[in-house]
Enzyme design. Structure first.
Site, PDB file in Angstrom:
ATOM      1  N   PRO A 355       2.626   4.971  10.975  1.00  0.00           N
ATOM      2  CG  PRO A 355       4.487   3.765  11.659  1.00  0.00           C
ATOM      3  CD  PRO A 355       3.882   4.410  10.464  1.00  0.00           C
ATOM      4  CB  SER A 676       4.548  10.523  -9.437  1.00  0.00           C
ATOM      5  OG  SER A 676       5.437  10.571  -8.349  1.00  0.00           O
ATOM      6  CE  LYS A 719       3.464  12.821  -5.683  1.00  0.00           C
ATOM      7  NZ  LYS A 719       3.193  12.136  -6.946  1.00  0.00           N
TER       8      LYS A 719
END
Length: 771
Positions: A355, A676, A719
């Site tokens: 959103p 990850s 990241k």
């Protein structure tokens, strides 16, 4: 010259023919014809009548006239006031032209007179009876030939004369009459006459049937007109000046103005006739009226012309939105192809992402860049299939579906149609609306979209559909297959800063009645708001915080407390209060049993410290920090790998029997999951078991297998941003993710060193500080 050969003045006839024994009045006006008549009167009153082949010929020559005509006697001649002569002639015999002499005053012809026998053979008598029978039937149908005429014809016993007299009473063309005149054989002439009579009788019968049908239709139309006029008069007397008749007329005009396809217009007119016949208080009357009005209000042909200027469109998209390069590129590609082909079907784009990233406003910008009308339809919470396809007209209060309603609102057949929150649809006993959307969003089917209320096929192929979704997993596979997915992952800090400076802050300053001189926000203050007062992928909360600042600034200015408000990092807390969020930062020194991982969240990237603690025990493995199943499995995989490689890693082979191992990820209230964290957990475990520290400036991300291979991950851009923000300088990443480095902003790439690895041994080489 023999008895049968004569030389007579010629009288050419136009569109007229005289048979032997016929008595006829003729009007003669041509000079040569008048001179010929005068010459005939001087001699023996005989003249030769010959018909012209073409009526328009003024001065006929030998080639313009037939060769067989009629020898006639001039019985009376009268000069008329207009200069023409009216003459009464009687046909005597047939004659064939042998020679034609065109004199100065009149034309004379040398003819051979043809005599006919008067007695009829047996076969001719039979033919004569058949002809009289056919002629009698003809007179009964025609009503133009009196019974007296038929009686006089029935008394004729000469076969040639019978054929000629009947031919003179039939409405035949001159060519047919001439054919009869030129048929010299009595037997052949009677047979020809029989065929002509039979044909004329059939034609006359058909004419009569058609006439009766037309008369009935005219009588019905006149009756309807009369009744309508009576109804108008009654309504006028009652004071109802408009009434149902006025409404029907108004609807008829709307139908003609709607420019519908032919089949739809026929349907509308059929319904209008039903409406006119119904009493005004009938329940179905309002249903039909409502249906006709919908047919006239929905666009069928009206469309806007695309402004196919790719540079203008690019400027508009850049003006409205910062970043979002993939979406902009796709829209510009569509425009370029449209500019070349002029006939591309509207694509079905699905903008997916968290959103607040601008999916809805982007669809509006696409419409503006194309200069098309824009219509939005929210699908959140839609459960009823009728919302898409409409209700059948048998139901009370039936209406078209929201697709047709949207087209009516758009007013054109080629708007940009936004289907918002397509992943929020549900289904229950009322049907499956997502299945109803399959026809709408299938380019091969939507040119004949069927709405239950409209009942006629509607063309949606020119509509550019844009859909939005937060999570594409919530879209049924069949529906997802019909859309072109464009993922908007969220904005980085750098992008949020640019959006705040270029779009959000100027907008809030304007909406709060401020000017740029009265209200200024420094870049470091904006960055602090992004980092410590919002945590989101989009910019909705950021805009709310900026609105809060502008409200407080407006109050200060209005109260006279300040004349100018400048927001910096130092006075930010006075405006927004204490910081609401914190971000992980790099460790100040190398730590044993603690490694910095990089995480991807819906709000962007973040750093994650994974801690490992050893304690004497029996080899129990404890995982805490509200970890998901995937992260727990990553920890198990790392633990199993270390056990299998204990000797190579210089770890006691029986470490799992002597120690309890506790793996913890701080901020335990926040759920964490994802594939990850494998190499980060393995590195922290090895650091704790070997008592060797992990480098403080290194962050890492990557999945691990039981053989120590490092697998690729997603969200490298986010990241890397979080690592840069936290003060890390090195990032260990899977080798297969090198292709994603180009997505990272240049300013971030410069401050980081990326280390691609394919095996855990390489990770340990760069992450562990060897004693």
């Amino acid at each position: 010259m023999s008895e049968n050969t004569k030389k007579l003045p010629l009288l050419p006839l136009r569109g007229l023919l005289v048979y032997p024994t016929m008595v006829l009045h003729l009007d003669v006006g041509r000079k040569k014809s008048v001179s010929g008549l005068e010459q005939a009167m001087v001699e023996d009153n005989l003249i030769f009548l010959l018909t012209q082949k073409e009526v328009s010929t003024e001065e006929p020559e030998a080639g313009d006239l037939y060769t067989i005509g009629t020898v006639a006697k001039v019985k009376q001649m009268l000069k008329l006031p207009n200069g023409t002569i009216r003459v009464l002639v009687e046909g005597l015999d047939r004659g064939r032209v042998k020679n034609l002499e065109d004199g100065d005053k009149f034309t004379s012809v040398e003819i051979e007179s043809i005599q006919e026998r008067q007695e009829a053979t047996v076969e001719e008598q039979a033919l004569m009876r058949s002809i009289l029978e056919q002629f009698e039937q003809y007179t009964q149908i025609s009503k133009k030939i009196s019974q007296e005429t038929f009686a006089s014809v029935a008394d004729i016993i000469e076969p040639g004369r019978l054929a000629d007299i009947i031919a003179s009473h039939l409405p035949l063309k001159v060519v047919q009459k001439q054919e009869i005149l030129e048929t010299l054989s009595l037997d052949e002439r009677l047979k020809l006459m029989l065929r002509i009579l039979s044909n004329e009788r059939e034609v006359l019968g058909l004419e009569k049937k058609i006439g009766q049908r037309v008369k009935k239709s005219m009588e019905r139309t006149q009756k309807e007109y009369y009744l309508r006029e009576q109804m108008k008069a009654i309504q006028k007397e009652l004071g109802d000046r408009e009434g149902k008749e006025g409404e029907a007329e108004e609807l008829r005009e709307k139908i003609y103005e709607a420019d519908m396809p032919e089949a739809i217009e026929e349907k509308a007119m059929k319904e209008l006739k039903r409406y006119e016949k119904m009493p005004p208080n009938a329940a179905e009357s309002s249903v039909i009226r409502n249906y006709i009005e919908w047919l006239t209000q929905v666009p069928w042909q009206e469309e806007t012309e695309d402004l196919l200027d790719i540079h203008r469109s690019e400027d508009i998209l850049n003006e409205d939105h910062y970043g979002l390069e993939k979406v902009k590129e796709r829209v510009l590609e569509y425009l370029a192809v449209q500019q070349r082909t002029k006939r591309l079907k509207g694509p079905i784009l699905c903008l997916s992402g968290p959103p607040g990233v601008g999916k809805t406003s982007l669809a509006r910008s696409i419409a503006r860049s194309l200069d098309r009308n824009f219509v939005r339809m929210s699908l959140g919470g839609v459960r009823d299939e009728a919302e898409i396809r409409g209700h059948r007209r048998t139901y009370v209060g039936a209406m078209p579906g929201r697709i047709i309603q949207g087209m009516k609102k758009a007013g054109t057949v080629n708007p940009v149609f936004l289907l918002d929150e397509i992943d929020k649809m549900a289904n229950d006993f009322r049907g499956d609306p997502s299945s109803a959307l399959l026809e709408v969003l299938d380019p091969e089917q939507n040119n004949t979209f069927s709405d239950h209320f409209i009942e006629e096929p509607y063309d949606l192929s020119k509509v550019l559909f844009v859909t939005t979704a937060n999570d594409i997993a919530g879209i049924p596979p069949a529906l997802r297959d019909r859309m072109e997915m464009i993922h908007i992952p969220g904005y980085t800090e750098v992008e949020k800063l640019e959006i705040a400076k270029g779009y959000l802050l100027p907008k809030q300053i304007r909406e709060h009645g401020l000017t740029k001189n009265e209200m200024q926000v420094r870049d470091e203050a904006l960055l602090s708001i992004i980092r410590y007062y919002t945590r989101e992928a989009g910019v909705r909360n950021l805009e709310r915080q900026l609105a809060t600042i502008c409200r407080k600034a407006t109050k200060m200015l209005v109260s006279g407390e300040k004349k100018r408000v400048v927001l910096t990092d130092n006075n930010l807390e006075t405006m927004l209060g204490k910081r609401q969020f914190r971000y992980g930062k790099a460790e100040l020194e190398n730590q044993i049993g603690a490694a910095t991982g990089l995480a991807y969240t819906a709000a962007g990237g973040d750093t994650l410290t994974i801690e490992v603690a050893l304690s004497p025990g029996e080899g129990k493995l404890t995982l805490t920090g509200k970890l998901g199943d995937v992260m727990k499995e990553s920890a198990q995989a790392a633990f199993s790998y270390i056990r299998s490689k204990a000797e190579d890693l210089q770890i006691d082979a029986d470490f799992n029997q002597k120690n309890d191992i506790h793996i913890h990820v701080p901020e335990g209230a926040v759920p964490k999951d994802g594939p990850s964290a494998g190499i980060t957990m393995a590195t922290a475990l090895i650091s704790a078991l070997t008592n060797q520290p992990v480098r403080k400036e290194v962050g890492m991300t990557g999945e691990i297998t039981l053989r120590g291979r490092v697998l690729p991950i997603g969200g490298l851009k986010e990241k890397a941003m979080s690592a840069h923000r936290a003060g890390l300088t090195h990032i260990i990443m899977p080798q297969e993710n090198e292709k994603d480095l180009e997505d990272i902003p240049e300013s971030v790439r410069k401050g980081l060193t990326f280390i691609p690895v394919s095996h855990l041994d390489e990770v340990l080489k760069h992450a562990i500080v060897r004693n």
